[in-house]
Design a protein around this motif. Sequence first.
Motif, PDB file in Angstrom:
ATOM      1  N   SER A  29       3.692   8.074  -6.524  1.00 20.51           N
ATOM      2  CA  SER A  29       4.210   7.513  -7.771  1.00 20.51           C
ATOM      3  C   SER A  29       3.349   6.306  -8.130  1.00 20.51           C
ATOM      4  CB  SER A  29       5.686   7.097  -7.602  1.00 20.51           C
ATOM      5  OG  SER A  29       5.780   5.936  -6.786  1.00 20.51           O
ATOM      6  N   GLN A  30       3.789   5.543  -9.125  1.00 19.60           N
ATOM      7  CA  GLN A  30       3.034   4.358  -9.517  1.00 19.60           C
ATOM      8  C   GLN A  30       3.005   3.310  -8.412  1.00 19.60           C
ATOM      9  OE1 GLN A  30       1.551   5.954 -12.025  1.00 19.60           O
ATOM     10  NE2 GLN A  30       1.403   3.955 -13.008  1.00 19.60           N
ATOM     11  N   THR A  31       4.008   3.326  -7.544  1.00 16.59           N
ATOM     12  CA  THR A  31       4.102   2.280  -6.519  1.00 16.59           C
ATOM     13  C   THR A  31       4.132   2.812  -5.092  1.00 16.59           C
ATOM     14  OG1 THR A  31       6.520   2.279  -6.733  1.00 16.59           O
ATOM     15  CG2 THR A  31       5.292   0.691  -8.080  1.00 16.59           C
ATOM     16  N   THR A  32       4.179   4.134  -4.912  1.00 16.57           N
ATOM     17  CA  THR A  32       4.264   4.689  -3.554  1.00 16.57           C
ATOM     18  C   THR A  32       3.236   5.795  -3.339  1.00 16.57           C
ATOM     19  OG1 THR A  32       5.917   6.347  -4.191  1.00 16.57           O
ATOM     20  CG2 THR A  32       6.736   4.200  -3.413  1.00 16.57           C
ATOM     21  N   THR A  33       2.847   5.939  -2.077  1.00 14.21           N
ATOM     22  CA  THR A  33       2.013   7.059  -1.625  1.00 14.21           C
ATOM     23  C   THR A  33       2.483   7.436  -0.224  1.00 14.21           C
ATOM     24  OG1 THR A  33       0.357   5.431  -0.873  1.00 14.21           O
ATOM     25  CG2 THR A  33      -0.078   6.558  -2.965  1.00 14.21           C
ATOM     26  N   PRO A  34       2.312   8.701   0.193  1.00 18.83           N
ATOM     27  CA  PRO A  34       2.774   9.121   1.519  1.00 18.83           C
ATOM     28  C   PRO A  34       2.062   8.368   2.649  1.00 18.83           C
ATOM     29  CG  PRO A  34       2.334  11.018   0.119  1.00 18.83           C
ATOM     30  CD  PRO A  34       1.789   9.824  -0.600  1.00 18.83           C
ATOM     31  N   PHE A  35       2.759   8.268   3.782  1.00 20.09           N
ATOM     32  CA  PHE A  35       2.210   7.615   4.972  1.00 20.09           C
ATOM     33  C   PHE A  35       0.860   8.236   5.350  1.00 20.09           C
ATOM     34  CE2 PHE A  35       1.762   7.398   9.609  1.00 20.09           C
ATOM     35  CZ  PHE A  35       1.875   6.027   9.823  1.00 20.09           C
ATOM     36  N   GLY A  36      -0.144   7.385   5.565  1.00 16.09           N
ATOM     37  CA  GLY A  36      -1.466   7.867   5.949  1.00 16.09           C
ATOM     38  C   GLY A  36      -2.412   8.109   4.786  1.00 16.09           C
ATOM     39  N   THR A  37      -1.959   7.911   3.566  1.00 17.90           N
ATOM     40  CA  THR A  37      -2.816   8.102   2.391  1.00 17.90           C
ATOM     41  C   THR A  37      -3.954   7.077   2.382  1.00 17.90           C
ATOM     42  OG1 THR A  37      -0.981   8.955   1.064  1.00 17.90           O
ATOM     43  CG2 THR A  37      -2.884   8.081  -0.134  1.00 17.90           C
ATOM     44  N   ILE A  38      -5.149   7.548   2.109  1.00 18.86           N
ATOM     45  CA  ILE A  38      -6.295   6.649   1.922  1.00 18.86           C
ATOM     46  C   ILE A  38      -6.639   6.640   0.437  1.00 18.86           C
ATOM     47  CG2 ILE A  38      -8.707   6.176   2.466  1.00 18.86           C
ATOM     48  CD1 ILE A  38      -8.299   7.480   5.151  1.00 18.86           C
TER      49      ILE A  38
ATOM     50  N   VAL B 158      -8.191   9.777  -1.763  1.00 26.66           N
ATOM     51  CA  VAL B 158      -9.269  10.588  -1.170  1.00 26.66           C
ATOM     52  C   VAL B 158      -8.808  11.320   0.083  1.00 26.66           C
ATOM     53  CG1 VAL B 158     -11.110   9.170  -2.136  1.00 26.66           C
ATOM     54  CG2 VAL B 158     -10.160   8.563   0.090  1.00 26.66           C
ATOM     55  N   VAL B 159      -7.705  10.851   0.686  1.00 25.82           N
ATOM     56  CA  VAL B 159      -7.091  11.562   1.814  1.00 25.82           C
ATOM     57  C   VAL B 159      -5.587  11.576   1.580  1.00 25.82           C
ATOM     58  CG1 VAL B 159      -6.619  11.570   4.295  1.00 25.82           C
ATOM     59  CG2 VAL B 159      -8.885  10.921   3.469  1.00 25.82           C
ATOM     60  N   ASP B 160      -4.991  12.772   1.563  1.00 27.32           N
ATOM     61  CA  ASP B 160      -3.553  12.883   1.340  1.00 27.32           C
ATOM     62  C   ASP B 160      -2.773  12.416   2.561  1.00 27.32           C
ATOM     63  OD1 ASP B 160      -3.829  13.934  -1.213  1.00 27.32           O
ATOM     64  OD2 ASP B 160      -4.035  15.984  -0.449  1.00 27.32           O
ATOM     65  N   GLY B 161      -1.634  11.747   2.289  1.00 30.89           N
ATOM     66  CA  GLY B 161      -0.753  11.340   3.372  1.00 30.89           C
ATOM     67  C   GLY B 161      -0.016  12.517   3.974  1.00 30.89           C
ATOM     68  N   VAL B 162       0.709  12.256   5.068  1.00 32.88           N
ATOM     69  CA  VAL B 162       1.314  13.351   5.818  1.00 32.88           C
ATOM     70  C   VAL B 162       2.835  13.367   5.761  1.00 32.88           C
ATOM     71  CG1 VAL B 162      -0.624  13.541   7.400  1.00 32.88           C
ATOM     72  CG2 VAL B 162       1.249  11.965   7.938  1.00 32.88           C
TER      73      VAL B 162
ATOM     74  N   ILE C 270      -4.838   1.897   3.070  1.00 31.71           N
ATOM     75  CA  ILE C 270      -4.256   2.987   3.857  1.00 31.71           C
ATOM     76  C   ILE C 270      -2.754   2.739   3.939  1.00 31.71           C
ATOM     77  CG2 ILE C 270      -4.240   4.200   6.062  1.00 31.71           C
ATOM     78  CD1 ILE C 270      -7.058   3.103   6.558  1.00 31.71           C
ATOM     79  N   THR C 271      -1.965   3.686   3.473  1.00 31.26           N
ATOM     80  CA  THR C 271      -0.516   3.527   3.490  1.00 31.26           C
ATOM     81  C   THR C 271      -0.015   3.501   4.926  1.00 31.26           C
ATOM     82  OG1 THR C 271      -0.378   4.743   1.402  1.00 31.26           O
ATOM     83  CG2 THR C 271       1.670   4.464   2.636  1.00 31.26           C
ATOM     84  N   THR C 272       0.769   2.459   5.260  1.00 34.27           N
ATOM     85  CA  THR C 272       1.202   2.262   6.649  1.00 34.27           C
ATOM     86  C   THR C 272       2.713   2.224   6.812  1.00 34.27           C
ATOM     87  OG1 THR C 272       0.945  -0.126   6.304  1.00 34.27           O
ATOM     88  CG2 THR C 272      -0.909   1.043   7.317  1.00 34.27           C
ATOM     89  N   SER C 273       3.462   2.601   5.783  1.00 38.23           N
ATOM     90  CA  SER C 273       4.922   2.651   5.918  1.00 38.23           C
ATOM     91  C   SER C 273       5.446   3.964   5.354  1.00 38.23           C
ATOM     92  CB  SER C 273       5.579   1.467   5.205  1.00 38.23           C
ATOM     93  OG  SER C 273       5.382   1.562   3.809  1.00 38.23           O
ATOM     94  N   LEU C 274       6.537   4.452   5.927  1.00 39.89           N
ATOM     95  CA  LEU C 274       7.084   5.736   5.505  1.00 39.89           C
ATOM     96  C   LEU C 274       7.740   5.668   4.129  1.00 39.89           C
ATOM     97  CD1 LEU C 274       8.547   7.023   8.890  1.00 39.89           C
ATOM     98  CD2 LEU C 274       6.570   7.940   7.646  1.00 39.89           C
TER      99      LEU C 274
END
Length: 206
Positions: free
Chosen positions: A80-89, A70-74, A115-119
């Motif tokens: 991917s199936q196991t990763t999302t950009p930092f800051g993704t909600i 719902v919010v794109d990371g930065v 919320i993704t918290t690692s780069l």
Amino acid sequence: MAATTSAASARGLLLCVLVAFLHRLQFQIPPVAVAAATPKNKTESRDGHGKTLSFTLYQHETINRTGYIVVDGVAGAGVSQTTTPFGTIYVFRDDLTVRADRDSRVAGVAEGTSITTSLDGLQSMSLAKITVHHRGHRGSVSVLGGTYNTKPSDYPVVGGTGDFAYALGYVRSSPVDLRGRTVTYKMELHLYWPPYAHYAPVPRKA
């Protein structure tokens, strides 16, 4: 006169002995009666209101069907199936089944957000409400903790409702199948009620 005094003394001594005996008997009978009236297996109860309760369910999550960004990371890793950009909600509402097979009986639902918290895109902070109707138990537990997408993660239980009211403990989520559009996680719930919660074991790292 001496005989009368001796008889009175004997009666007085007998009365004192009888009173002492009854007084002692009074404090011995109740514990025996209580022990007889208390079920022997009370402290061994595992019905959700006694000592502990543990069971396993399986979470199935499908991107853009039961889980959405719902919010794109930065920055950092891509999607991917196991990763999302930092800051993704990310929000989800996933079925919980009794076996790893998606077609097995549905026994609950897990709904929450992370919320993704690692780069590297593999770690996040997650909160969820796990609602369960399983093995005669009905209610929910809420969890809050850190997620590592490709390794087992332990979430402290921070509250409960229904049959799980006042429960403490933890939920361990472990990846089972991370291939394809739908990913599957094994979810182990370990619940403890007061006063036993104080003695609950600390989760060991897998």
